[in-house]
Design a protein around this motif. Structure first.
Motif, PDB file in Angstrom:
ATOM      1  N   ALA A 247      44.861  34.918  51.307  1.00  0.00           N
ATOM      2  CA  ALA A 247      43.872  35.991  51.185  1.00  0.00           C
ATOM      3  C   ALA A 247      42.669  35.531  50.371  1.00  0.00           C
TER       4      ALA A 247
ATOM      5  N   VAL B 191      40.946  39.209  54.665  1.00  0.00           N
ATOM      6  CA  VAL B 191      42.031  38.575  55.428  1.00  0.00           C
ATOM      7  C   VAL B 191      41.604  37.435  56.350  1.00  0.00           C
TER       8      VAL B 191
ATOM      9  N   ASN C 237      43.788  43.644  50.472  1.00  0.00           N
ATOM     10  CA  ASN C 237      44.564  43.030  49.386  1.00  0.00           C
ATOM     11  C   ASN C 237      44.019  43.461  48.031  1.00  0.00           C
TER      12      ASN C 237
END
Lengths: 156, 378
Positions: free
Chosen positions: B212, B179, B241
């Motif tokens: 991301a 992130v 993610n």
């Protein structure tokens, strides 16, 4: 007035109305009560619609300034939740399936009913006026986002 | 999809997913079932027309367990201050109590990111407070909601380095930070930290772009971390993610996922467990398996396209039940080298991914990208 004369009068009215209808068909749309729509007008209509979509998009994503502008800042949510948190790009709102029986409400519901249900339950807010500009904007955004989806009214 | 994009995807697919290449055979999902009357009814009436999969993926990892152990996963709590929203708080309390009550106890807890909703100090501290009753070791990876108000300052103070690695009973565990490396879109636009956070907190936002990513430096770190690890031994990677291209119009995916796969390709038994998607998700690319976990806060709907074909979607959620479609997960590494990933979804007594009652009730939808973001005065 006798029965016979009443009958004649109604016949005359019928002929008059029929004549107007035939004239309207022969003359076509340009001769009817509205003029043809120009490209400029179409553009203006679309601009009005997209302005509502834009407002609805902002409301749907929890934009405080737009909520204040439309007078619903105190109502839409009291939990910090916004519509888009469960419905990115208005997915899973299924406007094309309304009106339908909505299980959570246990009643036959419109999209506006469902929007207000979401405001009241997940968002723990206060129902907004179904005729309000905010509701129309939300409805415009949700419907526009689902453009191209198949109309299936009544679908679960 | 443009022809060019389609061509690129086909090329990527042929590199990353050559014919016949899958996660090691010992890693395949077995369709375990719960013994339940409705299951037998379902199997008898609909047969193969749709699968009754319980939300239990059985993953066999050879050499995994020097001794049996369990660990737990909680993520995507999205905490607001208690004064604003107690609903999410209640669910974290419940998850913490259930993790603490595991018997035998979990060896450790992984927190998979998005502890806070808007990155505020009080939200992050509330999360620490709510999880403090879990006494097993806790390992945290960040989510974007934890990071972009102060660029990870408070997160670092509370939890230290966002990426880490450790070995446990024959398995190498890696926590990735997916992130913190968003391209800087905020400086040129003079955004306040709150505005930046607001855009990062929007799944279908367009202002932040594909934010991301793992980053070259972290890819190098991962390569070094794995260099001394036998290529046939199991690796479990945690990330916020998913490490593949899952519906790019929503900010699910990691933009340098191809490079991640290049690093992992020599290793035959890699499992990625990720949060962020708030839904049941299963994918295989090359030798890597990815499993998406539930949130405790709210469930997201499946993307209108691009759901991995091996995913058996979870049942449509009842929006009237705040506990439906959410929960936590326990991962059970057995002495027989099996790893069971079990979704603990609170809203249903029997948790199946599809049900006879509503499996054909899905309403197809076509979703359009947003426009309002692009009309903002940035």
């Amino acid at each position: 007035m006798t029965t016979r004369s009443k009958f004649r009068l109604s016949l005359r009215r019928f002929a008059l109305l029929g004549g107007i209808a035939i004239a309207a068909i022969v003359a076509g749309p340009s001769g009817a009560h509205k003029d043809p729509v120009t490209p400029e007008q179409l553009k203006a209509y679309e601009a009005v619609f997209m302005e509502q979509v834009r407002k609805g998009d902002l409301l749907f994503h929890g934009d405080q300034a737009m909520a204040e502008q439309l007078g619903v800042a105190e109502d839409l949510s009291k939990t910090g939740m916004a519509c888009a948190m469960c419905h990115p790009m208005a997915s899973d709102t299924h406007p094309q399936s309304f009106p339908k029986f909505q299980a959570q409400m246990a009643k036959f519901a419109t999209l506006r009913d469902m929007i207000n249900w979401c405001i009241e339950k997940p968002n723990q807010g206060v129902k907004i006026d179904p005729e309000s500009e905010a509701m129309k904007a939300l409805e415009a955004y949700i419907t526009w986002s689902n453009t191209g989806s198949v109309l299936q009214p009544g679908k679960f | 999809m443009s022809d060019e994009l389609d061509r690129i995807r086909r090329e990527m697919h042929s590199v990353l997913q050559p014919e016949g290449v899958r996660p090691d055979d010992t890693l395949k999902i077995t369709r375990r079932t719960f013994i339940h009357g409705s299951l037998i009814f379902g199997a008898a009436t609909v047969g193969q027309t749709f699968a009754w999969w319980p939300l239990l993926n059985t993953l066999d990892i050879a050499h995994a367990a020097e001794a049996p152990f369990k660990f737990a996963w909680i993520s995507d709590t999205h905490l607001y201050p208690r004064s604003l929203n107690t609903r999410f708080v209640d669910k974290v309390v419940r998850a913490a109590q259930e993790v603490q009550a595991m018997d035998p106890p979990a060896d450790f807890l992984i927190f998979g990111g998005d502890l806070a909703q808007l990155g505020k100090i009080e939200e992050l501290e509330l999360g620490v407070d709510l999880l403090k009753d879990i006494t097993v070791p806790k390992h945290y990876i960040p989510g974007e909601h934890d990071w972009y108000l102060d660029m990870g300052k408070k997160w670092g103070e509370l939890f230290g380095q966002p990426n880490w690695t450790f070995d446990h009973k024959g398995v190498r565990f890696i926590g990735l930070d997916t992130v913190s490396r968003a391209p800087d879109y905020w400086t040129a636009k003079n955004m306040t930290p709150e505005e930046r956070m607001g855009h990062m907190a929007t799944l279908d936002g367009t202002v932040a772009g594909p934010w991301a990513g793992v980053g070259r430096d972290q890819l190098d770190w991962m390569e070094k971390t794995l260099a001394d690890w036998d290529k046939d031994r199991p690796v479990i990677i945690f990330s916020h993610n998913p490490l593949y291209e899952y519906y790019p119009p929503w900010n699910f995916w990691v933009r340098d996922w191809r490079q991640v796969h290049e690093v992992l390709r020599p290793y035959t038994k890699v499992t990625n467990i990720h949060g962020h998607v708030h839904q049941v998700l299963y994918n295989e690319i090359g030798t890597l398996r990815s499993i998406g976990m539930l949130a405790t806060s709210w469930p997201w709907p499946y993307a209108p396209e691009g759901v991995p074909k091996l995913t058996k979607p979870m049942i449509r959620v009842d929006p009237g039940d705040p506990f439906d479609g959410v929960g936590w997960s326990k991962i059970d590494v057995a002495a027989t080298d099996e790893v069971n990933t079990e979704y603990v979804m609170w809203g249903r007594k029997e948790v199946f991914v599809q049900s006879a009652a509503d499996y054909d009730k899905h309403v197809s939808e076509v979703i359009r990208p947003r426009i309002a973001d692009n009309m903002w005065p940035y």
